[in-house]
Scaffold this active site. Structure first.
Site, PDB file in Angstrom:
ATOM      1  N   SER A 150      -3.731   1.403   2.249  1.00 48.49           N
ATOM      2  CA  SER A 150      -5.117   1.023   1.979  1.00 48.49           C
ATOM      3  C   SER A 150      -5.793   2.119   1.177  1.00 48.49           C
ATOM      4  CB  SER A 150      -5.874   0.824   3.296  1.00 48.49           C
ATOM      5  OG  SER A 150      -7.271   0.720   3.077  1.00 48.49           O
ATOM      6  N   TYR A 163      -8.729   4.241  10.979  1.00 50.43           N
ATOM      7  CA  TYR A 163      -7.924   3.436  10.068  1.00 50.43           C
ATOM      8  C   TYR A 163      -7.475   4.262   8.867  1.00 50.43           C
ATOM      9  CZ  TYR A 163      -6.480  -0.527   7.171  1.00 50.43           C
ATOM     10  OH  TYR A 163      -5.766  -1.403   6.389  1.00 50.43           O
TER      11      TYR A 163
END
Length: 252
Positions: A150, A163
């Site tokens: 990501s 995250y």
């Protein structure tokens, strides 16, 4: 990049019951692969299997083996590698797609159980999966590993700490693994799929109009080429864009 011919390749895809993982599994099967589809949600896996069977009836290509598995089950991941070895004796493609977002929150407010779950699913289970299938990928004449990452790993935006940290760890692990395997036929790369119309994106940005985002099938079509047996690049991080691939420039 065009979709490669994956005839007779064995591909393991995690998080295959929905979103990007579902579409990657579907497109790899359509390209001729036998897809080992792993996910917690049995209904989503069955839907995928139905679509793959329909495609096979039309074209004669693609098959699926469904594996309902929660990636928090570390011993289950270990058994998966053994089962693949017993049935096929090798693995050609790994797509480590499954992951969880956690909460969007100031880092000091993140509950311990949330942080631990993000690290357990996104990092520890990915390492456990690598450990389980690395010997099988090395038996392939052109092993390919694709680990989903990501942009959060690089932007380190406020409120995304767990995250972001988990994806940064996955990228570092992938690069180390690629360096270890560079004298073999195994190629390991990471992919940031970018903004995509998925349930995780809706959870992260609830006010966003999903119709402004690429469908998972569009994003999957830009990821599947990294499974090409002819691919030579390894240890790199790619970012999917609507009209091209952008390769992050990493330090030597």
């Amino acid at each position: 990049m065009s979709i490669p011919d994956l005839t007779n390749r064995i591909a393991l895809v995690t998080g295959a019951s929905r979103g990007i993982g579902y579409q990657i599994a579907k497109q790899m099967a359509a390209a001729g692969a036998h897809v080992i589809a792993v996910a917690r949600t049995v209904g989503g896996l069955e839907d995928l299997d139905d679509e793959i069977k329909e495609e096979r009836a039309r074209t004669g290509k693609g098959e699926a083996t469904l594996v309902p598995l929660d990636l928090a089950d570390m011993q289950g991941i270990d058994r998966l590698g053994g089962a693949i070895n017993d049935r096929w004796g090798k693995l050609d493609i790994l797509v480590a797609n499954a992951g969880v977002l956690g909460t969007i929150s100031p880092v000091g407010h993140v509950e311990a159980k949330v942080f631990e779950k993000v690290m357990n699913i996104n990092v520890t289970s990915t390492w456990r999966l690598i450990r389980s299938v690395d010997p099988l990928l090395r038996k392939s004449d052109a092993g390919r590993a694709i680990l989903l990452s990501s942009a959060a790993a690089h932007s380190a935006r406020a409120f995304w700490a767990p995250y972001a940290a988990s994806k940064a760890a996955v990228e570092a692990m992938a690069r180390s693994w690629a360096d270890e395997a560079k004298t073999f036929s195994l190629r390991v790369n990471s992919v940031d799929p970018g903004r995509t119309r998925t349930a995780m994106r809706a959870q992260a940005v609830p006010g966003e109009d999903p119709l402004t985002l690429p469908h998972p099938s569009e994003v999957a079509a830009r990821i599947v080429p990294l499974a090409d047996p002819a691919l030579e690049r390894t240890g790199e991080i790619y970012q999917a864009q609507p009209d091209r691939w952008v390769r992050y420039q990493m330090p030597a």
